[in-house]
Design an enzyme around this catalytic site. Structure first.
Site, mmCIF file in Angstrom:
data_model
loop_
_atom_site.group_PDB
_atom_site.id
_atom_site.type_symbol
_atom_site.label_atom_id
_atom_site.label_comp_id
_atom_site.label_asym_id
_atom_site.label_seq_id
_atom_site.Cartn_x
_atom_site.Cartn_y
_atom_site.Cartn_z
ATOM 1 N N ASP A 277 26.590 -24.399 23.440
ATOM 2 C CA ASP A 277 26.912 -23.868 24.762
ATOM 3 C C ASP A 277 26.451 -24.917 25.778
ATOM 4 O O ASP A 277 25.775 -25.893 25.430
ATOM 5 C CB ASP A 277 26.245 -22.504 24.983
ATOM 6 C CG ASP A 277 26.946 -21.695 26.079
ATOM 7 O OD1 ASP A 277 27.748 -22.287 26.836
ATOM 8 O OD2 ASP A 277 26.693 -20.491 26.194
HETATM 9 C C1 NOJ Z 1 28.071 -20.957 29.521
HETATM 10 C C2 NOJ Z 1 28.489 -19.670 28.872
HETATM 11 O O1 NOJ Z 1 27.392 -19.108 28.173
HETATM 12 C C3 NOJ Z 1 29.646 -19.845 27.907
HETATM 13 O O2 NOJ Z 1 30.039 -18.580 27.448
HETATM 14 C C4 NOJ Z 1 30.773 -20.567 28.568
HETATM 15 O O3 NOJ Z 1 31.860 -20.667 27.689
HETATM 16 C C5 NOJ Z 1 30.259 -21.920 29.003
HETATM 17 N N1 NOJ Z 1 29.192 -21.753 29.960
HETATM 18 C C6 NOJ Z 1 31.366 -22.794 29.579
HETATM 19 O O4 NOJ Z 1 31.742 -22.372 30.823
#
Ligand code: NOJ
Length: 732
Positions: A277
């Site tokens: 992530d």
């Molecule tokens: C953080 C989030 O936890 C995740 O779900 C998301 O896909 C990413 N940012 C990218 O935006």
């Protein structure tokens, strides 16, 4: 109507490329074998820097360096939404030495150009086909803009509405969430984008409902509750996964080899790649398991993280780690192979790139909006309807619509990536006026400012308007910073001054219909006691307010059901229906029972609950065979009658309980459901099936058992359905 049908059929027959790239998914047999040979050949030609480049995911915005694409040092990008820009970055990749195309990702969570209800709202439809269609159109629009990868579906299980991201999930039940996870995965990939099922694993169980917080999950619960939706998504063909931010039982998910490698690749045989992530690899330092970014990069890669999202740590440190012999080339190659595999199976090497000139015409097509409207209509949950005040009667001469949310400037809510195209939102007052008899006057006052309900806007004007009207429709709830990622709350009331406004409206003595647009179940105990009707929505998207007007005016009979229990107070959390029994159950509510002294045990509205303008009754529940072998199937039939005066949809739910087993089993658990349309006055025989192998549980070592013995069956329109039948599971 006929014209519309012809347009839809015509659109369906056009060549796939005209609408994006067509369905994507894992290829099998010879095609898959040929891909493995191509991967091997390509890998053999790659330099160390080019290999690491395939694992580097960077995003549009400050610091984005397109020259890295041209030099083969960036294999993936995110947050591009404009087709011309997407075409440009893809062109840069095709001009690199090895011409390896980019995988282009985006959080297309509940829409791209056409917005559907938030995922929790989609879950409220209890209509997996419709949910699949919403994902399909999201994928299809995103793919028409040149995107080939979505960071969705989020399948994290959570029983804690304090967590702001419950809005991205499917609610509290693992069986239902698994059905939804599979439907959304199929839909996205049919629409042309690879799904990234997230966040692996346990992210929804953060202590205290606080985002990014540690989770402690016993093995049996991990397997029975948190893992099933992931498994369902992979079985439906999900091509990628995203690791979670949190630590699971003390080990950050981004460095969790037991989950990423042993379980996911080993036991489940997942062949796609896993991305971190956003920045979570470098966060391993803050978790306290890496001294510096180089160690963080090494630990993540060796645990099984193939791609570094926005962390720039693989890009900066992996070469050094490989050269120093701390990361074996074999491990690096395995990660690169998984990324290339997804690119080949997606067909990226053969696909024509996006045509920016063609894209705008493919956004918010009538077919997509039709699905958005149906999804929004079916996501509306009627929680209370005292004296059948809804639908609004022709005798009502004037309606005051109060609340800035009824007339938003835009329907972009938290997860929206600023997608492409026209956003058409019909405001609630206008939509309602259109649907009510000509003699009914609809007026509007904001009452609260646009700043998320934190301040009043001509409070007195709104109250005066309410006092002059026959009926008040107050549209209130959560938006802006009150929901979504990083929006955990300890107070689950209406944010800001909205509760005060609601109380003032009720004090006028006029009947108040509370329409909620929220990202989570709020605590509605006061409203439940004082307002005439409660209509719950989870931000319905492009057609959200049209759908609400349809329900209020009686054009549509509400059929949404609660995907999560609604607590009576924050102190009840976690509150969910499939809890275990205790040795001191609530019986007569005396001190030494498992109760609260100051609150009921039951939620305000249970899981699976929702009213209709019809009344449904159940009869003749019958278990086909009272002895079901372990390799057989439980079959139950029941007659469901629509005893009301309107056609309507009922969500027929089947729960089971095993009262005696080797370990405590839940008081009931959903095992099957079906949403059925029943004309007024008619009866439908509904048949539900549950394979016996789905009646088991995991033990402390993660082993699965299905135990013979007696089971109870509960059938009805919510998780409070009463006992209906029983059967015995026998050895085959
Ligand atoms: C953080 C989030 O936890 C995740 O779900 C998301 O896909 C990413 N940012 C990218 O935006």
């Amino acid at each position: 109507m006929i014209l519309r049908l012809v347009a839809v059929l015509f659109a369906m027959c056009l060549p796939a490329f005209a609408f994006g790239q067509g369905a994507v998914g894992w290829k099998t047999g010879r095609e898959a074998a040929a891909i493995e040979r191509r991967i091997q050949a390509l890998l053999g030609r790659m330099t160390l820097a080019e290999k690491i480049g395939q694992l580097h995911l960077s995003g549009r915005g400050d610091g984005f360096d397109e020259s890295q694409i041209r030099s083969g040092r960036m294999g993936a990008v995110m947050n591009f939404v404009v087709p011309a820009e997407i075409a440009a970055v893809q062109k840069a990749a095709r001009e690199s030495r090895l011409k390896i195309p980019l995988i282009i990702g985006l959080d297309a969570v509940h829409g791209f150009s056409t917005y559907f209800p938030l995922p929790l709202g989609q879950a409220a439809t209890f209509n997996p086909k419709l949910i699949e269609e919403a994902a399909y159109w999201t994928g299809r629009e995103a793919s028409a803009a040149g995107i080939n990868w979505t960071f969705a579906p989020m399948v994290d299980m959570s029983r804690d509405p304090r967590w702001g991201r419950v809005l991205e999930g499917a609610g509290e039940d693992p069986f239902y969430a698994s059905v939804v996870a599979a439907a959304r995965t199929r839909g996205y990939q049919r629409g042309g984008v690879a799904a990234s099922v997230k966040h692996f694993v346990g992210y929804g169980a953060g202590e205290g409902g606080r985002d990014y917080n540690s989770t402690w999950i016993p093995t049996s619960q991990l397997h029975d509750l948190h893992l099933p939706p992931f498994k369902a998504a992979f079985e439906a063909g999900a091509m990628t996964a995203m690791a979670a931010f949190n630590a699971l039982n003390g080990m950050p998910a981004t460095a969790n080899k037991a989950m990423l490698t042993d379980l996911l690749r080993g036991q489940w045989r997942f062949k796609g790649f896993v991305t971190s992530d956003f920045g979570s690899i470098t966060e391993l330092r803050l978790h306290g398991i890496a001294r510096d970014d180089a160690e963080a990069a090494r630990k993540a890669l060796l645990a099984g993280i193939d791609m570094d999202m926005m962390g720039h740590v693989y890009h900066k440190h992996l070469a050094g780690e490989v050269k120093a012999g701390r990361v074996p080339m074999q491990a690096l190659d395995a990660a690169v192979r998984r990324v290339l595999r997804v690119k080949f199976h997606l067909g990226l090497f053969e696909r024509p790139d996006v045509d920016p000139a063609a894209a705008p015409a493919l956004m918010q097509t009538q077919a997509a909006r039709d699905v958005a409207l149906r999804a929004a209509q079916e996501s509306v949950i009627l929680l209370k309807n005292a004296a059948e005040i809804l639908p609004i009667k022709p005798s009502v001469g004037s309606v005051a619509v109060i609340g800035a949310m009824a007339r938003p400037e835009d329907e972009r809510v938290w997860t929206d990536p600023a997608g492409l195209g026209r956003r058409i939102v019909q405001p609630l007052p206008e939509a309602l006026q259109e649907r009510l008899p000509a003699g009914t006057r609809v007026s509007y006052a904001a009452g609260v400012g646009k700043a998320c309900g934190t301040e009043f806007a001509d409070r007195q004007g709104a109250i005066d308007l309410a006092a002059r009207s026959d009926l008040v429709v107050a549209m209130l709830g959560e938006d802006c910073e009150f929901m979504g990622e990083g929006a955990s709350r300890t107070d689950l009331g209406l944010p800001g001054v909205q509760q005060a406004l609601l109380e003032a409206l009720v004090a006028t003595g006029k009947p108040v219909v509370l329409v909620l647009a929220t990202g989570r179940p709020l605590v509605l105990s006061w409203a439940d006691r004082h307002v005439a009707a409660i209509v719950q929505t989870f931000h319905g998207g492009t057609e959200g307010r049209t759908a609400i007007a349809d329900v209020l005016a009686g054009k549509v009979n509400p059929s949404g059901r609660t995907p999560m229990s609604f607590p009576r107070s924050v102190g009840q959390i976690p509150v969910y229906y499939d809890h275990l029994p205790t040795g001191r159950p609530q019986q007569i509510r005396q001190r030494y029972e498992s109760i609260y002294m100051d609150e009921k045990n039951e939620p305000l509205y249970p899981f699976g609950f929702g009213l209709s303008y019809s009344r449904f009754s159940y009869g003749n529940a019958r278990v086909e065979r009272v002895q079901v072998p372990l390799d057989g199937t439980l079959e139950v039939t029941v007659d469901v009658t629509n005893a009301g005066e309107r056609d309507g949809q009922e969500v027929v739910q089947l729960y089971v309980r095993q009262p005696v087993a080797s370990r405590s089993r839940p008081v009931r658990a959903l095992k099957a459901f079906e949403k059925v349309q029943i004309p007024a006055g008619e009866t439908r025989k509904v048949r539900l099936r549950v394979p016996a192998r789905e009646l088991g549980y995991h033990d402390d070592a993660g082993h699965y058992h299905v135990e013979p013995g007696a089971f109870e069956v509960y059938l009805g329109g919510s998780s409070s359905a009463s006992v209906a039948a029983s059967f015995t599971l026998i050895k085959s």
